[in-house]
Write a protein that holds these residues in place. Structure first.
Motif, mmCIF file in Angstrom:
data_model
loop_
_atom_site.group_PDB
_atom_site.id
_atom_site.type_symbol
_atom_site.label_atom_id
_atom_site.label_comp_id
_atom_site.label_asym_id
_atom_site.label_seq_id
_atom_site.Cartn_x
_atom_site.Cartn_y
_atom_site.Cartn_z
ATOM 1 N N CYS A 99 47.651 -49.162 32.826
ATOM 2 C CA CYS A 99 48.164 -48.349 31.819
ATOM 3 C C CYS A 99 49.246 -48.607 31.315
ATOM 4 C CB CYS A 99 48.209 -46.939 32.308
ATOM 5 S SG CYS A 99 46.697 -46.158 32.437
ATOM 6 N N ALA A 143 54.227 -47.353 34.394
ATOM 7 C CA ALA A 143 53.173 -46.211 34.480
ATOM 8 C C ALA A 143 53.008 -45.781 35.753
ATOM 9 C CB ALA A 143 51.766 -46.700 34.063
ATOM 10 N N LEU A 173 49.984 -49.808 27.543
ATOM 11 C CA LEU A 173 50.758 -49.064 26.591
ATOM 12 C C LEU A 173 51.705 -50.280 26.009
ATOM 13 C CD1 LEU A 173 51.463 -46.268 25.842
ATOM 14 C CD2 LEU A 173 53.228 -46.272 27.493
ATOM 15 N N LEU A 196 48.530 -41.641 32.205
ATOM 16 C CA LEU A 196 49.043 -41.681 30.922
ATOM 17 C C LEU A 196 49.287 -40.135 30.178
ATOM 18 C CD1 LEU A 196 46.504 -44.332 29.316
ATOM 19 C CD2 LEU A 196 49.272 -44.501 29.485
ATOM 20 N N ARG A 197 48.619 -39.153 30.937
ATOM 21 C CA ARG A 197 48.643 -37.874 30.330
ATOM 22 C C ARG A 197 49.271 -36.798 31.269
ATOM 23 N NH1 ARG A 197 42.600 -37.167 28.109
ATOM 24 N NH2 ARG A 197 43.699 -35.621 26.517
ATOM 25 N N ARG A 239 46.892 -41.707 23.899
ATOM 26 C CA ARG A 239 46.789 -41.820 25.055
ATOM 27 C C ARG A 239 45.451 -41.513 25.972
ATOM 28 N NH1 ARG A 239 51.951 -41.685 28.139
ATOM 29 N NH2 ARG A 239 53.545 -42.406 26.874
ATOM 30 N N SER A 240 44.878 -40.730 25.147
ATOM 31 C CA SER A 240 43.391 -40.246 25.697
ATOM 32 C C SER A 240 42.544 -41.765 25.309
ATOM 33 C CB SER A 240 42.951 -39.141 24.861
ATOM 34 O OG SER A 240 41.491 -39.086 25.182
ATOM 35 N N GLU A 271 55.416 -44.784 30.042
ATOM 36 C CA GLU A 271 56.473 -44.507 29.140
ATOM 37 C C GLU A 271 57.027 -46.130 28.836
ATOM 38 O OE1 GLU A 271 59.570 -42.053 29.707
ATOM 39 O OE2 GLU A 271 59.624 -42.270 31.763
ATOM 40 N N ASP A 290 48.961 -37.435 22.589
ATOM 41 C CA ASP A 290 48.031 -37.022 23.457
ATOM 42 C C ASP A 290 46.916 -37.911 23.068
ATOM 43 O OD1 ASP A 290 47.267 -36.124 26.206
ATOM 44 O OD2 ASP A 290 45.676 -34.893 24.812
ATOM 45 N N PRO A 347 54.477 -38.973 32.747
ATOM 46 C CA PRO A 347 53.553 -40.085 32.496
ATOM 47 C C PRO A 347 53.993 -41.649 32.252
ATOM 48 C CG PRO A 347 53.978 -38.822 30.669
ATOM 49 C CD PRO A 347 54.958 -38.234 31.502
#
Length: 413
Positions: free
Chosen positions: A155, A46, A159, A203-204, A175-176, A410, A172, A408
């Motif tokens: 993050c 991240a 994730l 993240l976004r 991720r939000s 991943e 999204d 972002p």
């Protein structure tokens, strides 16, 4: 929070560059295998972030415009079946922690452990059955530089843990939700009363774009940032004046904003920004008898306006105006919100004097970094001038990064 340190360089022509994807994965994977004598199940990464404009408005439900940096935190993870949690970082002294999931809660862990493990607590509270886990962390996001090293680790860990628990958060909406959970972890477990901008950016974000985040509606708009086409570059200038978000000053600013909103009869200062004409702002703020509260509110309201104006300027290609708005933002953060420090003012003033179109402190303040919008032809001139002025003023030698809008968080392995 303590994690892998980035080498400090003082030669302005020796740019502090991010690790490549392969290098970051290899570092995290090797650290994991050395510490736990088994391979990880995956590696997630991240990014840190730099905010172009719009600071201290996220917790006021305003607008902000960050980009994700190419500098990333890499985490190697594998689940455990016994509810234990073992963590190691890539520091020379080998920061380690061995505990249990039940210990990860507000008041149960502190310092770097709270940031790294906090997302497990938030995910469990959200009904996601996070297992015990082994975790290794390597990072090239500068620490204490106001570039969201804490959000990057939250993050990446969040994730990875969500995916290990069978709840991948790839779209999204997911991720939000994860950004909100990571913010909750930072607020409650780590005790840092931040807003959600950093986690949303991590993240976004989208490569080549700034992220216009509406913190009231939790919506994002991707704003093209074709710096190369414009003949511009972004310099991120780490002043080496370290800051911390859990030392009380950040919380004091947030409390002042909440107090001002309550006295003005609104839920948040965003409502003042939306319901007030600029020429009437002084009259509105005169309702606040405390001049400190009035200054804090003035910054938030005018900063929200500046974000909108900055996006419009980018859309029109009016980069001179965009630069002026960055300078106005810095002055507001310095004078009305009082979160700048001498080291930040020195590098901002030096960058502007050497030809930057705009420059401002970025992030929570009380130290950290500045960001400058610079003609590509003047990058080395500006960098040299910043370094020289810091030497002349007797402030620490800054570390300068050439920044680009990255993608972002991943999974990489």
């Amino acid at each position: 929070m303590v994690m892998t340190a980035v080498e400090h360089r003082t030669d302005v022509h020796d740019w502090n560059v991010a690790w490549s994807r392969d290098e970051g994965v290899a570092r995290a994977q090797a650290l994991f295998e050395e510490a736990f004598d088994r391979p990880p199940e995956g590696v997630w990464a991240a990014p840190g972030r730099v905010n172009l404009i719009g600071d201290h408005v996220d917790y006021n439900q305003g607008l902000c415009l960050p980009i994700a940096l190419p500098h990333r935190t890499y985490v190697a993870l594998a689940p455990r079946s016994d509810g234990r949690v073992r963590m190691v970082t890539g520091l020379d002294d080998g920061q380690r922690w061995d505990g249990s999931l039940s210990e990860i809660r507000p008041g149960g862990v502190a310092d770097w452990v709270a940031y790294c493990a906090g997302p497990a607590w938030s995910l469990l509270r959200a009904g996601i059955d996070v297992p015990g886990f082994d975790l290794a962390i390597a990072s090239c996001v500068p620490m204490g530089a106001g570039l969201s090293s804490s959000a990057a680790v939250e993050c990446a860990v969040g994730l990875g843990l969500a995916e290990l628990a069978g709840h991948p958060m790839g779209d999204d909406a997911g991720r939000s939700r994860l950004a909100q959970l990571c913010t909750e972890a930072e607020n409650q477990v780590a005790g840092a009363p931040t807003g959600g901008m950093d986690q949303a950016a991590s993240l976004r974000a989208r490569t080549g774009h700034a992220l216009l985040l509406d913190c009231e509606l939790d919506t994002v708009t991707h704003v093209r940032l074709p710096l190369e086409d414009w003949g511009l570059e972004l310099l991120v200038i780490d002043t080496q004046a370290s800051h911390a978000l859990s030392d009380g000053q950040y919380g004091q600013r947030r409390a002042a904003c909440e107090r001002a909103a309550a006295l003005l009869g609104v839920d948040s200062l965003r409502q003042v920004a939306e319901g007030t004409d600029p020429e009437c702002l002084d009259a509105v703020l005169s309702m606040l008898a405390d001049p400190v509260l009035a200054r804090r509110a003035r910054h938030v309201v005018t900063e929200i306006w500046r974000v909108g104006a900055f996006v419009s300027a980018l859309g029109a290609g009016d980069l001179v105006r965009a630069g002026r708005l960055m300078v106005q933002s810095h002055l507001s953060l310095r004078d009305d919100f009082e979160v700048s420090v001498r080291e930040l003012d020195v590098v901002v003033d030096a960058a502007l004097a050497a030809g930057a179109l705009g420059a401002r402190m970025t992030g929570g303040g009380f130290g950290g970094s500045a960001v400058a919008l610079v003609p590509a032809s003047a990058v080395r001139t500006v960098a040299s001038a910043v370094m020289a002025e810091a030497r002349r003023q007797g402030t620490p030698p800054p570390v300068i990064h050439r920044a680009s809008a990255s993608g972002p968080a991943e999974r990489l392995l």
